[in-house]
Design an enzyme around this catalytic site. Structure first.
Site, PDB file in Angstrom:
ATOM      1  N   GLU A  60      -0.685  -8.814   4.205  1.00  0.00           N
ATOM      2  CA  GLU A  60      -0.271  -9.071   5.739  1.00  0.00           C
ATOM      3  C   GLU A  60      -2.094  -9.127   6.358  1.00  0.00           C
ATOM      4  O   GLU A  60      -1.834  -9.544   7.541  1.00  0.00           O
ATOM      5  CB  GLU A  60       0.573  -8.087   6.575  1.00  0.00           C
ATOM      6  CG  GLU A  60      -0.196  -6.606   6.778  1.00  0.00           C
ATOM      7  CD  GLU A  60      -0.450  -5.732   5.687  1.00  0.00           C
ATOM      8  OE1 GLU A  60      -0.530  -4.541   5.725  1.00  0.00           O
ATOM      9  OE2 GLU A  60      -0.089  -6.047   4.304  1.00  0.00           O
TER      10      GLU A  60
ATOM     11  N   HIS B  56      -2.983  -5.264   0.902  1.00  0.00           N
ATOM     12  CA  HIS B  56      -2.195  -5.467   2.094  1.00  0.00           C
ATOM     13  C   HIS B  56      -2.104  -7.228   2.329  1.00  0.00           C
ATOM     14  O   HIS B  56      -3.215  -7.623   2.678  1.00  0.00           O
ATOM     15  CB  HIS B  56      -3.086  -4.861   3.232  1.00  0.00           C
ATOM     16  CG  HIS B  56      -2.971  -3.462   3.437  1.00  0.00           C
ATOM     17  ND1 HIS B  56      -2.193  -2.922   4.249  1.00  0.00           N
ATOM     18  CD2 HIS B  56      -3.613  -2.473   2.792  1.00  0.00           C
ATOM     19  CE1 HIS B  56      -2.239  -1.672   4.010  1.00  0.00           C
ATOM     20  NE2 HIS B  56      -3.142  -1.248   3.204  1.00  0.00           N
TER      21      HIS B  56
ATOM     22  N   CYS C 138       0.801  -1.203   0.009  1.00  0.00           N
ATOM     23  CA  CYS C 138      -0.137   0.013   0.074  1.00  0.00           C
ATOM     24  C   CYS C 138       0.954   1.083  -0.051  1.00  0.00           C
ATOM     25  O   CYS C 138       1.587   1.511  -0.723  1.00  0.00           O
ATOM     26  CB  CYS C 138      -0.944  -0.051   1.360  1.00  0.00           C
ATOM     27  SG  CYS C 138      -2.290   1.194   1.118  1.00  0.00           S
TER      28      CYS C 138
END
Length: 181
Positions: free
Chosen positions: A158, A156, A52
């Protein structure tokens, strides 16, 4: 980010860099405060991936601007008005289109799903990079440097859950490629 230096990364024996997202827009960064970070992005041989805002930071390091996706079209509902109110955004788990096969996307198929939370985008693929993925809303979803292990992804990885594990797979692929066990 203003305290990280290439010397500290060598001293700490860092094996991979993950540049995260953040809530600050580009116009709020003082250029003199990010010069060392930009130098690290351009020069390090440490395997690196930006998520991002980290993806946008990589673009910035290679003189490729980021900008808002633009205002919401009239009559469109804002999926998260507390975040870039009134702006077009990608928010939530979103399917992306893989444009070019790459080991980073191994095992994910042509349309993996990742968490999105942005209303800014890198406006073009930086010089010396390959365009890897896109969506209808954000053309530059992923890129990689042509000669170094340097990736940027607008999404994202994660932020995955038990129903959306593609982010976990992508991170595992990155760490495998980086030689981190």
């Amino acid at each position: 980010y203003t305290q990280v230096t290439a010397e500290k990364l060598r001293k700490w024996d860092i094996q991979a860099l993950l540049l995260s997202g953040y809530g600050t827009t580009w116009d709020q960064f003082a250029p003199e405060r990010v010069q060392e970070t930009l130098r690290i992005i351009r020069e390090t041989d440490i395997p690196t991936i930006g998520f991002c805002g980290g993806h946008q930071h990589i673009g910035f390091a290679y003189d490729t601007p980021s900008a808002p996706l633009g205002p919401l079209s009239q009559g469109s509902e804002d999926p998260n008005p507390r975040f870039g109110e009134g702006m077009t955004k990608e928010f939530g788990f979103t399917q992306i289109d893989i444009l070019k096969p790459d080991p980073l996307f191994e095992g994910l198929g042509d349309r993996p799903v990742f968490m999105e939370a942005h209303w800014w985008e890198v406006q073009d693929v930086p010089p010396g990079f390959e365009h890897l993925a896109s969506t209808d809303v954000c053309r530059v979803q992923a890129f990689k440097h042509k000669s170094r292990m340097l990736y940027g992804v607008q999404f994202h990885p994660e932020a995955y859950d038990e129903e959306h594990l593609d982010g976990k797979t992508l991170l595992s692929n990155f760490f495998r490629l980086a030689g981190v066990t």
